[in-house]
Write an enzyme that holds these catalytic residues in place. Structure first.
Site, PDB file in Angstrom:
ATOM      1  CB  SER A 113      -8.035 -17.836  -2.730  1.00 33.90           C
ATOM      2  OG  SER A 113      -7.034 -17.435  -3.598  1.00 33.90           O
ATOM      3  CG  HIS A 154      -8.347 -22.431  -5.842  1.00 37.35           C
ATOM      4  ND1 HIS A 154      -8.146 -23.016  -4.621  1.00 37.35           N
ATOM      5  CD2 HIS A 154      -7.634 -21.285  -5.811  1.00 37.35           C
ATOM      6  CE1 HIS A 154      -7.353 -22.252  -3.886  1.00 37.35           C
ATOM      7  NE2 HIS A 154      -7.033 -21.209  -4.589  1.00 37.35           N
ATOM      8  CD  GLU A 195      -9.411 -26.580  -3.618  1.00 40.55           C
ATOM      9  OE1 GLU A 195      -9.817 -27.180  -2.620  1.00 40.55           O
ATOM     10  OE2 GLU A 195      -9.182 -25.354  -3.612  1.00 40.55           O
ATOM     11  CG  ASN A 205      -6.894 -21.736   0.319  1.00 41.45           C
ATOM     12  OD1 ASN A 205      -5.818 -22.291   0.519  1.00 41.45           O
ATOM     13  ND2 ASN A 205      -7.068 -20.866  -0.672  1.00 41.45           N
TER      14      ASN A 205
HETATM   15  P1  NAI Z   1      -1.806 -10.305  -8.529  1.00 45.50           P
HETATM   16  O1  NAI Z   1      -2.035  -9.057  -7.786  1.00 45.50           O
HETATM   17  O2  NAI Z   1      -0.411 -10.834  -8.642  1.00 45.50           O
HETATM   18  O3  NAI Z   1      -2.348 -10.159 -10.004  1.00 45.50           O
HETATM   19  C1  NAI Z   1      -3.593  -9.617 -10.326  1.00 45.50           C
HETATM   20  C2  NAI Z   1      -3.504  -9.085 -11.740  1.00 45.50           C
HETATM   21  O4  NAI Z   1      -4.799  -8.799 -12.195  1.00 45.50           O
HETATM   22  C3  NAI Z   1      -2.686  -7.806 -11.862  1.00 45.50           C
HETATM   23  O5  NAI Z   1      -1.694  -7.994 -12.856  1.00 45.50           O
HETATM   24  C4  NAI Z   1      -3.703  -6.764 -12.271  1.00 45.50           C
HETATM   25  O6  NAI Z   1      -3.159  -5.813 -13.151  1.00 45.50           O
HETATM   26  C5  NAI Z   1      -4.771  -7.605 -12.955  1.00 45.50           C
HETATM   27  N1  NAI Z   1      -6.108  -7.029 -12.927  1.00 45.50           N
HETATM   28  C6  NAI Z   1      -6.757  -6.541 -11.849  1.00 45.50           C
HETATM   29  N2  NAI Z   1      -7.994  -6.144 -12.211  1.00 45.50           N
HETATM   30  C7  NAI Z   1      -8.130  -6.408 -13.529  1.00 45.50           C
HETATM   31  C8  NAI Z   1      -9.170  -6.229 -14.472  1.00 45.50           C
HETATM   32  N3  NAI Z   1     -10.313  -5.711 -14.110  1.00 45.50           N
HETATM   33  N4  NAI Z   1      -8.941  -6.618 -15.739  1.00 45.50           N
HETATM   34  C9  NAI Z   1      -7.776  -7.149 -16.104  1.00 45.50           C
HETATM   35  N5  NAI Z   1      -6.751  -7.344 -15.252  1.00 45.50           N
HETATM   36  C10 NAI Z   1      -6.933  -6.970 -13.983  1.00 45.50           C
HETATM   37  O7  NAI Z   1      -2.767 -11.392  -7.872  1.00 45.50           O
HETATM   38  P2  NAI Z   1      -2.624 -12.968  -7.839  1.00 45.50           P
HETATM   39  O8  NAI Z   1      -1.860 -13.375  -6.650  1.00 45.50           O
HETATM   40  O9  NAI Z   1      -2.211 -13.430  -9.168  1.00 45.50           O
HETATM   41  O10 NAI Z   1      -4.128 -13.411  -7.548  1.00 45.50           O
HETATM   42  C11 NAI Z   1      -5.129 -13.352  -8.524  1.00 45.50           C
HETATM   43  C12 NAI Z   1      -6.299 -14.206  -8.130  1.00 45.50           C
HETATM   44  O11 NAI Z   1      -5.851 -15.541  -7.932  1.00 45.50           O
HETATM   45  C13 NAI Z   1      -6.984 -13.807  -6.835  1.00 45.50           C
HETATM   46  O12 NAI Z   1      -8.349 -14.056  -6.946  1.00 45.50           O
HETATM   47  C14 NAI Z   1      -6.356 -14.720  -5.810  1.00 45.50           C
HETATM   48  O13 NAI Z   1      -7.169 -14.942  -4.698  1.00 45.50           O
HETATM   49  C15 NAI Z   1      -6.218 -15.986  -6.629  1.00 45.50           C
HETATM   50  N6  NAI Z   1      -5.204 -16.923  -6.167  1.00 45.50           N
HETATM   51  C16 NAI Z   1      -3.998 -16.481  -5.712  1.00 45.50           C
HETATM   52  C17 NAI Z   1      -3.047 -17.378  -5.271  1.00 45.50           C
HETATM   53  C18 NAI Z   1      -1.705 -16.918  -4.833  1.00 45.50           C
HETATM   54  O14 NAI Z   1      -0.982 -17.721  -4.208  1.00 45.50           O
HETATM   55  N7  NAI Z   1      -1.297 -15.714  -5.125  1.00 45.50           N
HETATM   56  C19 NAI Z   1      -3.325 -18.832  -5.267  1.00 45.50           C
HETATM   57  C20 NAI Z   1      -4.607 -19.189  -5.846  1.00 45.50           C
HETATM   58  C21 NAI Z   1      -5.508 -18.236  -6.243  1.00 45.50           C
END
Ligand code: NAI
Ligand code: 3HC
Length: 697
Positions: A406, A427, A439, A477
């Site tokens: 993000s 993104h 994005e 953002n």
């Molecule tokens: P989340 O915490 O829901 O999911 C992250 C997942 O990644 C977890 O299931 C975890 O087990 C897995 N994980 C972590 N390290 C890992 C690794 N080394 N190898 C494999 N799996 C791994 O997080 P979320 O919200 O899905 O965010 C993920 C990314 O997306 C972040 O970079 C965030 O900034 C970005 N993002 C989030 C948004 C949101 O609204 N939540 C919107 C746009 C981007």
């Protein structure tokens, strides 16, 4: 005869073929040609006229590029009346999309036939106007008031089969529009069928229009076109004559045509199409995309995988453990069940997508054949670097390596691989299988065909893709951080989060910034504030009340409490009674005496902050054109479409007034309100953001 309409006489039938690619829009040449064609058919002794379109469609509507310019004769309403008044039998044969003025020409014809795949509708409300060539008068006469109101106020097109059931068309036949039209016209002549004018049909039945008007206004969040279109249908039911109804339709049509909302919505129409047509991508072939890898199956990863599966791609989902992979699969299956419920996919397709197209993995070697991998792991640079180092080792040459970060620096992520040219930011927005915005974040070394591949993926996933450069928060953002900071400043100075949310939903936003923060999770902003804390300028006004909420464990909707309190099973929340005390404590710390804000001042400051940051984003080249910012805010941040986007809004409001207000606000806080150089330049030169759009498209 104009070149846009070809005239032939085949036996007793005069054939008028529209030849105005790509969509046979009813521009002045087409209108002239149709008028002349009808006249010639009558002079030639023809007994019937067939109207159809060459190429991919019947008329897809008025030529939108003519809006706002002086109307050139013949006007569409007069043309439709002339077609209807012809003593010959006029038949329209439809294929592709018979939309807006297109359907109005068909409704002015005496008989209508279509191929089964044809779609028809009156989508004018999406352009901020209403059907202005008799559509609001003729459609209810053939389909009934309720069915017509539904089509006109929603703008939704329907398929030929449904149009037949509703009495809008007379026949659905497989074949070429020309052949089926000719056969139908001949059949009507052979049967001695009478000319049949919809305008001569009795007026449709009235309903309680005043109640409906209020409902439509509320549903449109300030969008005027659906409710105004309803008033035109009301005239069809209540006016003394068909002609009087047509006159009322014209008045209402002109009211909308001259409105700012029409400017905003037409800007949105063209920008939505222009946004992915980047001059730099002309002639650049994207890399092949069939197998996609997704790393991390949390909120975002599961949504991205769902979108990819629904678009026919194979997906390998990589998680840290088997349990996490199974949880990711459950999330994806939950998303896909939603698609089954909405009738988007069948139960069989659901089975195939979850069991054949989706592979679970915990080992990076399973990504060796992926064409593109997008990571959605935790938002931590150290974690992202580990992921990209491993991807660099296993992925095949030419694979695109993408991050869904993000805020983090895509250049830094790319630098930990030996192939930075293959690295890009993609993104997505949450929920990724629903939200339209993508994005495409282009880093310093990203190669141009990788950019093209990002856009190609966006197209496959049915997204609106916007090119963004690297900076903290990219386009969306980054601008969000600024207008949210402006909202926080207003709270410190005396406004409440609830007044701000109300003022901005009143402006047309789907939600106010504090309701949005609760939905996204307050922990996201908290993490970002902590990350930025060491680099903050001492002059920056940073409130502490948002941190206090998080320190108390309140992260918004997911914990049941944030700025609002959420009760299970209820939609929306009620103001959190603990929040005012947190805000008051913060004001006391800073020795601020609160003052009153009007809703108008709140909206003005918030919009000025948004426009100023947006102008910086364009000025720095993070967004290439103002329209890229507008589409980002429209498709990712709930900005009201009828205002076109923040920079279109700014053009309409007047850039000089906005700059003057920014300078006035700067007297209170000259750090936050530093005017964007691009805004100053445009004001000095008397130019607009739209001028920049035209120069750069
Ligand atoms: P989340 O915490 O829901 O999911 C992250 C997942 O990644 C977890 O299931 C975890 O087990 C897995 N994980 C972590 N390290 C890992 C690794 N080394 N190898 C494999 N799996 C791994 O997080 P979320 O919200 O899905 O965010 C993920 C990314 O997306 C972040 O970079 C965030 O900034 C970005 N993002 C989030 C948004 C949101 O609204 N939540 C919107 C746009 C981007
Ligand atoms: N006028 C002018 N240009 C139009 C147009 C129109 N009505 N409809 C489409 N175009 C242009 C597009 O801008 C695009 O141009 P570009 O290639 O330079 O970007 C090109 O035609 C192809 O359009 P799409 O990329 O959108 O092609 P699709 O195949 O994806 O979609 C479509 C075709 C469904 C017809 C879609 O273009 C569409 O929805 N068009 C608008 C239809 C509409 O709103 N009609 C009502 C007009 S208002 C009216 O009729 C007023 C009357 O009541 C008086």
């Amino acid at each position: 005869m104009s070149n846009a309409i070809k005239y032939e006489k085949i036996g007793d039938i005069a054939v008028l073929t529209a030849q105005n690619p790509p969509v046979n829009a009813l521009g002045v040449d087409v209108r002239k040609g149709l008028l002349a064609g009808i006249q010639q058919a009558e002079n030639d002794g023809a007994k019937a006229v067939l109207i159809y379109g060459d190429g991919r469609t019947y008329f897809a509507g008025a030529d939108i590029r003519e809006f706002g310019k002086p109307m050139l004769d013949p006007g569409l309403p007069d043309l439709c009346n002339r077609i209807e008044a012809s003593p010959l039998i006029v038949v329209s044969s439809m294929h592709g999309t018979a939309l807006g003025g297109g359907l109005e020409v068909a409704l002015s014809s005496h008989y209508r036939i279509a191929v089964p795949s044809a779609k028809m509708g009156l989508p004018e409300v999406h352009l901020g106007i209403l059907p202005g060539a008799g559509g609001t008068q003729r459609l209810p006469r053939v389909a009934g008031t309720e069915a017509a109101l539904d089509m006109i106020t929603s703008g939704r097109p329907i398929k030929a089969g449904e149009a037949l059931e509703k009495g809008i068309i007379d026949r659905v036949t497989e074949g070429e529009p020309r052949e089926i039209g000719l056969a139908y016209a001949q059949e009507l002549l052979d049967a001695g069928a009478a000319r049949r004018a919809v305008g001569d049909m009795p007026a449709p039945e009235a309903i309680d229009f005043d109640v409906r008007y209020e409902t439509l206004l509320k549903k449109g969040r300030g969008q005027l076109s659906p409710a105004t279109a309803m008033r035109a249908v009301q005239a069809a039911c209540e006016a003394d004559s068909f002609e009087a109804g047509i006159k009322r339709e014209r008045e209402l049509f002109m009211e909308l045509m001259n409105s700012d909302q029409r400017l905003g919505m037409v800007h949105a129409f063209f920008s939505e199409r222009a946004v992915s047509k980047l001059p730099e991508l002309k002639g650049v072939a994207p890399r092949a995309l069939a197998d996609i890898g997704v790393i991390g199956g949390g909120t975002m990863g599961a949504g991205i995988a769902t979108a990819a599966l629904l678009s026919g791609l194979s997906v390998t989902m990589l998680e840290m453990t088997d349990e996490a992979a199974t949880a990711a699969k459950d999330r994806i299956a939950g998303n896909l069940q939603g698609a089954v419920k909405r009738g988007k996919i069948s139960a069989d397709q659901f089975e195939a997508l979850t069991n054949q197209s989706l592979t679970l993995a915990t080992d990076y070697t399973s990504l060796a054949n992926a064409d593109l991998v997008v990571e959605a792991v935790f938002e931590e640079m150290s974690v992202k670097k580990i992921v990209f180092t491993q991807l660099d080792e296993v992925c095949k040459p030419g694979a695109v390596l993408a991050t869904n970060t993000s805020y983090l620096d895509v250049n830094e992520i790319a630098a930990c691989t030996k192939r930075p040219e293959d690295v890009i930011g993609l993104h997505f927005f949450s929920p990724a299988h629903v939200m339209k915005l993508l994005e495409v974040v282009v880093a310093d070394k990203t190669s141009i065909d990788v950019v093209a591949t990002g856009f190609a993926l966006g197209k496959m996933l049915n997204k609106i893709s916007v090119r963004a450069g690297v900076c903290d928060g990219f386009i969306g953002n980054r601008i969000l951080s600024t207008y949210r900071a402006c909202a926080d400043h207003m709270i410190l100075d005396g406004a409440s989060p609830y007044q701000i949310d109300k003022a901005l939903t009143g402006f047309g936003f789907a939600m106010g910034p504090f309701a949005v923060a609760d939905l996204a999770g307050l922990d996201i902003g908290w993490a970002s504030r902590k990350r930025l804390a060491p680099t903050r300028d001492a002059r920056e006004r940073v409130p502490s009340f948002p941190d206090k909420l998080c320190e108390d464990g309140h992260f918004g909707q997911k914990t049941g409490k944030g700025y609002y309190v959420y009760e299970a099973g209820k939609r929306g929340g009620t103001p959190n009674p603990d929040v005012p005390a947190l805000i008051e404590a913060n004001r006391a710390e800073l020795a601020i005496t609160p003052r009153d804000f009007t809703d108008a001042e709140i909206t003005r400051r918030y919009m000025c902050a948004m426009v100023n940051e947006a102008a910086k984003v364009v000025g720095e080249g993070i967004a290439q054109r103002p329209l890229d910012v507008d589409m980002t805010l429209l498709f990712g941040y709930g900005f009201p479409r009828y205002r076109g986007g923040p920079l279109k809004w700014a053009d309409i409001e007047g850039l000089d007034g906005i700059l003057a207000d920014i300078m006035a606000y700067a007297k209170e806080d000259d750090y936050f309100w530093q005017p964007a150089p691009l805004l100053q330049q445009l004001v000095a030169e008397g130019r607009t953001f739209d001028d920049l759009n035209r120069e750069n498209s």
